[in-house]
Scaffold this motif. Structure first.
Motif, PDB file in Angstrom:
ATOM      1  N   LYS A 155       0.831  -1.207   0.000  1.00 40.95           N
ATOM      2  CA  LYS A 155       0.000   0.000   0.000  1.00 40.95           C
ATOM      3  C   LYS A 155       0.869   1.263   0.000  1.00 40.95           C
ATOM      4  O   LYS A 155       0.536   2.253  -0.647  1.00 40.95           O
ATOM      5  CB  LYS A 155      -0.914   0.005   1.222  1.00 40.95           C
ATOM      6  N   GLU A 156       1.979   1.199   0.744  1.00 38.58           N
ATOM      7  CA  GLU A 156       2.869   2.358   0.805  1.00 38.58           C
ATOM      8  C   GLU A 156       3.457   2.661  -0.567  1.00 38.58           C
ATOM      9  O   GLU A 156       3.503   3.829  -1.005  1.00 38.58           O
ATOM     10  CB  GLU A 156       4.003   2.121   1.809  1.00 38.58           C
ATOM     11  N   ALA A 157       3.913   1.600  -1.268  1.00 33.81           N
ATOM     12  CA  ALA A 157       4.490   1.785  -2.597  1.00 33.81           C
ATOM     13  C   ALA A 157       3.444   2.300  -3.579  1.00 33.81           C
ATOM     14  O   ALA A 157       3.734   3.170  -4.409  1.00 33.81           O
ATOM     15  CB  ALA A 157       5.086   0.474  -3.096  1.00 33.81           C
ATOM     16  N   ALA A 163       1.427   9.330  -6.216  1.00 34.41           N
ATOM     17  CA  ALA A 163       1.926  10.705  -6.110  1.00 34.41           C
ATOM     18  C   ALA A 163       2.927  11.002  -7.219  1.00 34.41           C
ATOM     19  O   ALA A 163       2.904  12.080  -7.834  1.00 34.41           O
ATOM     20  CB  ALA A 163       2.566  10.927  -4.742  1.00 34.41           C
ATOM     21  N   LEU A 164       3.799  10.027  -7.491  1.00 41.43           N
ATOM     22  CA  LEU A 164       4.797  10.207  -8.547  1.00 41.43           C
ATOM     23  C   LEU A 164       4.143  10.304  -9.924  1.00 41.43           C
ATOM     24  O   LEU A 164       4.597  11.065 -10.791  1.00 41.43           O
ATOM     25  CB  LEU A 164       5.794   9.046  -8.519  1.00 41.43           C
ATOM     26  N   THR A 165       3.066   9.537 -10.119  1.00 44.69           N
ATOM     27  CA  THR A 165       2.328   9.597 -11.386  1.00 44.69           C
ATOM     28  C   THR A 165       1.739  10.995 -11.592  1.00 44.69           C
ATOM     29  O   THR A 165       1.788  11.558 -12.689  1.00 44.69           O
ATOM     30  CB  THR A 165       1.201   8.552 -11.402  1.00 44.69           C
ATOM     31  N   LYS A 166       1.197  11.549 -10.519  1.00 40.90           N
ATOM     32  CA  LYS A 166       0.623  12.891 -10.573  1.00 40.90           C
ATOM     33  C   LYS A 166       1.705  13.904 -10.964  1.00 40.90           C
ATOM     34  O   LYS A 166       1.473  14.808 -11.776  1.00 40.90           O
ATOM     35  CB  LYS A 166       0.033  13.240  -9.200  1.00 40.90           C
ATOM     36  N   LEU A 167       2.912  13.725 -10.383  1.00 41.90           N
ATOM     37  CA  LEU A 167       4.022  14.608 -10.726  1.00 41.90           C
ATOM     38  C   LEU A 167       4.427  14.458 -12.189  1.00 41.90           C
ATOM     39  O   LEU A 167       4.623  15.454 -12.900  1.00 41.90           O
ATOM     40  CB  LEU A 167       5.232  14.299  -9.831  1.00 41.90           C
ATOM     41  N   GLU A 185      -0.069  15.046   2.254  1.00 41.34           N
ATOM     42  CA  GLU A 185       0.402  13.680   2.506  1.00 41.34           C
ATOM     43  C   GLU A 185       1.258  13.189   1.345  1.00 41.34           C
ATOM     44  O   GLU A 185       2.295  12.548   1.537  1.00 41.34           O
ATOM     45  CB  GLU A 185      -0.801  12.748   2.706  1.00 41.34           C
ATOM     46  N   GLU A 186       0.838  13.501   0.115  1.00 41.92           N
ATOM     47  CA  GLU A 186       1.614  13.085  -1.058  1.00 41.92           C
ATOM     48  C   GLU A 186       2.963  13.802  -1.110  1.00 41.92           C
ATOM     49  O   GLU A 186       3.971  13.205  -1.509  1.00 41.92           O
ATOM     50  CB  GLU A 186       0.807  13.368  -2.332  1.00 41.92           C
ATOM     51  N   LYS A 187       2.981  15.064  -0.688  1.00 41.20           N
ATOM     52  CA  LYS A 187       4.254  15.795  -0.647  1.00 41.20           C
ATOM     53  C   LYS A 187       5.230  15.120   0.306  1.00 41.20           C
ATOM     54  O   LYS A 187       6.434  15.049   0.034  1.00 41.20           O
ATOM     55  CB  LYS A 187       4.015  17.246  -0.230  1.00 41.20           C
ATOM     56  N   LYS A 188       4.730  14.628   1.427  1.00 36.18           N
ATOM     57  CA  LYS A 188       5.589  13.912   2.383  1.00 36.18           C
ATOM     58  C   LYS A 188       6.151  12.645   1.753  1.00 36.18           C
ATOM     59  O   LYS A 188       7.317  12.291   1.958  1.00 36.18           O
ATOM     60  CB  LYS A 188       4.804  13.558   3.642  1.00 36.18           C
ATOM     61  N   LEU A 189       5.322  11.953   0.981  1.00 34.41           N
ATOM     62  CA  LEU A 189       5.751  10.691   0.364  1.00 34.41           C
ATOM     63  C   LEU A 189       6.902  10.885  -0.621  1.00 34.41           C
ATOM     64  O   LEU A 189       7.731   9.993  -0.796  1.00 34.41           O
ATOM     65  CB  LEU A 189       4.569  10.031  -0.358  1.00 34.41           C
ATOM     66  N   VAL A 190       6.951  12.056  -1.282  1.00 30.89           N
ATOM     67  CA  VAL A 190       7.992  12.289  -2.298  1.00 30.89           C
ATOM     68  C   VAL A 190       9.085  13.236  -1.801  1.00 30.89           C
ATOM     69  O   VAL A 190       9.969  13.616  -2.571  1.00 30.89           O
ATOM     70  CB  VAL A 190       7.381  12.838  -3.608  1.00 30.89           C
ATOM     71  N   SER A 191       9.034  13.593  -0.530  1.00 36.96           N
ATOM     72  CA  SER A 191       9.964  14.610  -0.014  1.00 36.96           C
ATOM     73  C   SER A 191      11.426  14.176  -0.107  1.00 36.96           C
ATOM     74  O   SER A 191      12.312  15.020  -0.254  1.00 36.96           O
ATOM     75  CB  SER A 191       9.622  14.968   1.436  1.00 36.96           C
TER      76      SER A 191
END
Length: 365
Positions: A155-157, A163-167, A185-191
């Motif tokens: 789920k984490e991946a 989030a990366l797809t959105k970027l 939350e998505e910003k934290k995931l890609v920080s």
């Protein structure tokens, strides 16, 4: 310490501005201007409030807030693919908190422009595109590494990949990471990717004393640049890097008259640093006493315990209360005793949101 990377196309005044900033550093025992390498300097933040509080407390030392500026060599088209040692320079920017993008803002046939024309909005688009292309490559590499974990049902991946797809979709549409619509939350995931275009950008339009400055020519070029920055949700400052560097050699008492002669009404460096603070959403609070008067930098909206942690990490968890007074009121009343008698020194708890210019004394366990 706040760290800002100075970027821009070649020959637009980045190094001149860097030299002006570092030479204008505020003398302070704890934060002298120091050169970490030829392109890195620590600069004290000019703040008239600090001097007034030093005089009030008869402090032995005055310690301003500090910013570390990094002068990054000129980027060119293709930097994201390694043109002009681009990858190396882009890696340097990743380590900064914010980007100061210097843009040429004057006509002068004697000073060549790498793109052969003076059109500031195009310069901004070139730099932002290179930053976005470099970010897009970072995102692609990270997604490649996540493929196996996504397939196994992590789920984490899956959340990070979304989030990366959105970027990636944002970059494909010509957007900066800041405008890709990520949730907090998505910003934290890609920080951990430390994306360049997720950093706040302050644009510095570099003018030339006695030159053909675009904001005075009214031929549409300045307006196009201003509109682009507005559409990006950014801020800009106007300055003259050469004049600011030359003014550093002028005695303090003569500086204002020299500015008037040159037609430069405001201290461009002070304006730039104010712009940096506004872009990053930062404020300063003060501590003052006989030993030292010091400015501390915190994010706007910080509570008293967070402000205390700027002084010492223990203050965050062991905070009990803080005594607070506005710097002007303290100076007007002439002493803490008088301020307390009038009830203007407030006792604040953990929920108190610190204001710019607060003078604070912390009590902790």
């Amino acid at each position: 310490m706040l760290k800002i990377g100075i970027v821009g196309l070649p020959n637009v005044g980045k190094s001149t501005l860097f030299n002006a900033l570092t030479k204008a550093s505020v003398p302070a025992e704890n934060y002298p201007f120091c050169t970490i390498d030829p392109s890195v300097g620590v600069v004290g933040v000019p703040d008239a409030r600090l001097g007034a509080l030093t005089e009030f407390s008869k402090s032995e030392k005055t310690i301003p807030a500090a910013i570390e500026f990094v002068d990054i060599a000129g980027l060119v088209k293709g930097a994201a693919e390694g043109e002009g040692l681009g990858n190396q320079f882009l890696a340097n920017i990743r380590e900064t908190d914010a980007i100061l993008q210097v843009v040429r803002f004057f006509d002068d046939s004697n000073i060549l422009h790498v793109e052969k024309e003076i059109e500031p909005y195009k310069d901004i688009e070139i730099i932002n595109l290179e930053l976005a292309l470099a970010d897009a490559e970072q995102v692609r590499k990270r997604r490649d590494k996540l493929v196996r974990d996504v397939k196994t049902g992590s789920k984490e991946a899956a959340a990070e990949d979304a989030a990366l797809t959105k970027l990636a979709q944002g970059f494909a549409a010509g957007k900066l990471a800041l405008h890709a619509g990520l949730t907090d939350e998505e910003k934290k995931l890609v920080s951990t990717l430390n994306l360049l275009t997720m950093k706040p950008i302050l644009y510095a339009f570099n003018k030339k004393s006695g030159g053909h400055n675009l904001d005075e020519l009214a031929d549409g070029r300045a307006e196009r640049a201003f509109e682009l920055i507005k559409s990006l949700g950014g801020r800009y400052v106007l300055l003259d890097a050469v004049t600011e560097r030359e003014l550093n050699d002028v005695a303090d008492d003569d500086r204002d008259s020299f500015r008037q002669e040159l037609g430069v009404s405001e201290d461009g460096l002070a304006g730039l640093i104010r712009g940096a603070y506004e872009t990053l959403g930062l404020i300063s609070f003060f501590t003052t006493g006989a030993d030292e008067t010091r400015a501390w930098t915190i994010p706007r909206g910080s509570t008293a315990p967070v402000a205390g942690a700027a002084i010492h990490n223990d203050f965050l968890d062991k905070f009990i209360r803080a005594e607070v007074i506005e710097w002007q009121k303290l100076l007007e009343l002439g002493s803490y005793v008088a301020a307390r008698e009038k009830g203007l020194v407030r006792t604040e708890g953990k929920e108190y949101v610190v204001s710019d210019g607060d003078v604070m004394v912390f009590l902790h366990g």
